[in-house]
Design an enzyme around this catalytic site. Structure first.
Site, PDB file in Angstrom:
ATOM      1  N   ASP A 172      -6.722   6.995   6.056  1.00  0.00           N
ATOM      2  CA  ASP A 172      -5.392   7.243   5.490  1.00  0.00           C
ATOM      3  C   ASP A 172      -4.674   8.284   6.341  1.00  0.00           C
ATOM      4  OD1 ASP A 172      -4.118   6.790   2.364  1.00  0.00           O
ATOM      5  OD2 ASP A 172      -3.253   8.383   3.618  1.00  0.00           O
ATOM      6  N   ILE A 173      -3.406   8.057   6.592  1.00  0.00           N
ATOM      7  CA  ILE A 173      -2.632   8.958   7.449  1.00  0.00           C
ATOM      8  C   ILE A 173      -2.379  10.316   6.776  1.00  0.00           C
ATOM      9  CG2 ILE A 173      -0.293   8.245   6.762  1.00  0.00           C
ATOM     10  CD1 ILE A 173       0.341   8.020   9.794  1.00  0.00           C
ATOM     11  N   GLU A 177       2.347   2.301  -3.524  1.00  0.00           N
ATOM     12  CA  GLU A 177       3.490   2.455  -2.611  1.00  0.00           C
ATOM     13  C   GLU A 177       3.558   1.350  -1.570  1.00  0.00           C
ATOM     14  OE1 GLU A 177       3.720   6.394  -1.029  1.00  0.00           O
ATOM     15  OE2 GLU A 177       4.282   7.230  -2.976  1.00  0.00           O
ATOM     16  N   VAL A 178       2.406   0.833  -1.164  1.00  0.00           N
ATOM     17  CA  VAL A 178       2.393  -0.217  -0.135  1.00  0.00           C
ATOM     18  C   VAL A 178       2.001  -1.536  -0.809  1.00  0.00           C
ATOM     19  CG1 VAL A 178       1.424  -0.981   2.062  1.00  0.00           C
ATOM     20  CG2 VAL A 178       1.759   1.469   1.632  1.00  0.00           C
ATOM     21  N   ASN A 232      -4.525   1.447  -6.559  1.00  0.00           N
ATOM     22  CA  ASN A 232      -3.305   1.621  -7.338  1.00  0.00           C
ATOM     23  C   ASN A 232      -2.590   0.276  -7.452  1.00  0.00           C
ATOM     24  OD1 ASN A 232      -3.669   4.430  -7.533  1.00  0.00           O
ATOM     25  ND2 ASN A 232      -2.747   4.748  -5.529  1.00  0.00           N
ATOM     26  N   HIS A 247      -4.885  -2.482  -1.336  1.00  0.00           N
ATOM     27  CA  HIS A 247      -5.754  -1.585  -0.572  1.00  0.00           C
ATOM     28  C   HIS A 247      -6.619  -0.790  -1.533  1.00  0.00           C
ATOM     29  CE1 HIS A 247      -1.787   0.170  -1.240  1.00  0.00           C
ATOM     30  NE2 HIS A 247      -2.378   1.349  -1.386  1.00  0.00           N
ATOM     31  N   MET A 248      -7.862  -0.588  -1.133  1.00  0.00           N
ATOM     32  CA  MET A 248      -8.774   0.294  -1.850  1.00  0.00           C
ATOM     33  C   MET A 248      -8.749   1.636  -1.144  1.00  0.00           C
ATOM     34  SD  MET A 248     -10.435  -1.418  -4.211  1.00  0.00           S
ATOM     35  CE  MET A 248     -11.189  -2.967  -4.680  1.00  0.00           C
ATOM     36  N   HIS A 249      -8.606   2.701  -1.916  1.00  0.00           N
ATOM     37  CA  HIS A 249      -8.798   4.044  -1.374  1.00  0.00           C
ATOM     38  C   HIS A 249     -10.269   4.376  -1.576  1.00  0.00           C
ATOM     39  CE1 HIS A 249      -4.436   5.315  -1.419  1.00  0.00           C
ATOM     40  NE2 HIS A 249      -4.377   4.341  -2.314  1.00  0.00           N
TER      41      HIS A 249
END
Ligand code: AMP
Length: 128
Positions: A39-40, A105-106, A97, A110-112
């Site tokens: 993650d950035i 947001e995207v 999310n 995606h899995m964090h």
């Protein structure tokens, strides 16, 4: 700003651009069905993202419409990445999310994967 996880897939989203190689990322791993990068804006000492290579807006979309092969390939990748990042012994947290209330947001699933320190007992990322 959070987005709806129920909108049609938007080919211009940031993760689609990373998957097409149009945007740089700090890659961790990829297989036929999944791609992973750091993650950035990390919210823990280790904060990896894992996205399916297919065009899925959200977890709901993926869960309802992905093939069994895609689901397996994606989940196997998530497990392998936790191993690759040496998180298995200390533990980690996985979050996906979804939509506005989930603060997605995207609009590409995606899995964090978060770890590298003791996370809060609540689902906030740290106690601070
Ligand atoms: P979410 O709120 O679940 O949609 O999370 C989106 C995540 O993508 C956030 O944690 C961002 O920091 C992360 N992010 C946004 N742009 C990039 C990028 N170019 N490379 C890596 N991570 C990104």
């Amino acid at each position: 700003m959070p987005v709806s996880g129920k909108l049609p897939y938007d080919n211009s989203n940031i993760f689609a651009r990373i998957l097409r190689g149009e945007l740089a990322c700090n890659k961790i791993y990829e297989n036929e069905f999944a791609f992973s990068f750091h993650d950035i804006y990390p919210q823990a000492p280790i904060h990896a993202l894992v996205v399916p290579k297919g065009k899925y807006v959200s977890f709901s979309d993926f869960g309802a419409t992905a093939t069994a092969e895609e689901v397996t390939g994606f989940i196997r990748a998530v497990a392998l990445i936790t191993k690759k990042l040496s998180m298995e012994d200390s533990g980690y947290r996985i979050i996906a999310n979804m939509g506005q209330y989930g603060h997605q947001e995207v609009p590409h699933l995606h899995m964090h994967i978060l770890g590298g320190c003791q996370l809060s007992h609540r689902l906030a990322l740290t106690d601070s």
